[in-house]
Design a protein around this motif. Structure first.
Motif, PDB file in Angstrom:
ATOM      1  N   GLY A  90       1.051  -0.592   0.063  1.00 20.84           N
ATOM      2  CA  GLY A  90       0.303   0.267  -0.350  1.00 20.84           C
ATOM      3  C   GLY A  90       0.600   1.443  -0.209  1.00 20.84           C
ATOM      4  N   PHE A  91      -0.172   2.483  -0.512  1.00 22.78           N
ATOM      5  CA  PHE A  91       0.921   3.377  -0.891  1.00 22.78           C
ATOM      6  C   PHE A  91      -0.141   4.838  -0.047  1.00 22.78           C
ATOM      7  CE2 PHE A  91       2.366   1.601  -4.519  1.00 22.78           C
ATOM      8  CZ  PHE A  91       3.479   1.962  -4.581  1.00 22.78           C
ATOM      9  N   GLY A  92       0.871   5.691   0.665  1.00 23.35           N
ATOM     10  CA  GLY A  92      -0.339   6.427   0.887  1.00 23.35           C
ATOM     11  C   GLY A  92      -0.764   6.002   2.512  1.00 23.35           C
ATOM     12  N   SER A  93      -2.491   6.684   2.185  1.00 22.75           N
ATOM     13  CA  SER A  93      -3.095   6.380   3.770  1.00 22.75           C
ATOM     14  C   SER A  93      -3.640   4.771   3.289  1.00 22.75           C
ATOM     15  CB  SER A  93      -4.548   6.935   3.283  1.00 22.75           C
ATOM     16  OG  SER A  93      -5.364   7.266   2.479  1.00 22.75           O
ATOM     17  N   ALA A  94      -3.369   4.171   2.298  1.00 25.24           N
ATOM     18  CA  ALA A  94      -3.494   2.187   2.063  1.00 25.24           C
ATOM     19  C   ALA A  94      -2.413   1.891   2.374  1.00 25.24           C
ATOM     20  CB  ALA A  94      -3.822   2.560   0.818  1.00 25.24           C
ATOM     21  N   ALA A  95      -1.479   2.447   2.967  1.00 23.77           N
ATOM     22  CA  ALA A  95      -0.045   1.949   3.295  1.00 23.77           C
ATOM     23  C   ALA A  95      -0.256   0.844   4.944  1.00 23.77           C
ATOM     24  CB  ALA A  95       1.136   2.824   4.549  1.00 23.77           C
TER      25      ALA A  95
END
Length: 95
Positions: A90-95
């Motif tokens: 995940g990247f950003g807030s989906a990490a």
């Protein structure tokens, strides 16, 4: 409209699922045309502002395109990855 962008890629022979949140953006016809002509014009286009730091995205994202999905399905994608033995990335807030 909120969206997320999942994409399954491989790294060192194993699958990983890139996931990031974002929002679709709408432009005028001339801007849409210009942006589509700068890419592969024949492909469908959706313009999205991603919730991912640019440097992180450019360093880690392993594909030349994204599959955009309306809505927020991050939790479901994380669970599918767990069940299938695919590394969730995940990247950003989906990490």
């Amino acid at each position: 409209m909120s969206a997320e962008s999942p994409r399954k890629t491989r790294e060192d022979g194993t699958y990983r699922m890139h996931v990031m949140r974002g929002a679709f953006e709408t432009y005028d016809d001339a801007t849409n045309e210009r942006l589509m002509r700068a890419s592969t014009y024949e492909w469908p286009h959706a313009f999205t502002r991603l919730d991912a730091p640019a440097g992180d995205f450019l360093a880690r994202f392993g594909s030349n395109h994204i599959h955009a999905v309306p809505g927020d399905h991050v939790a479901e994608l994380r669970e599918v990855c767990r069940h299938l033995g695919i590394r969730y990335d995940g990247f950003g807030s989906a990490a």
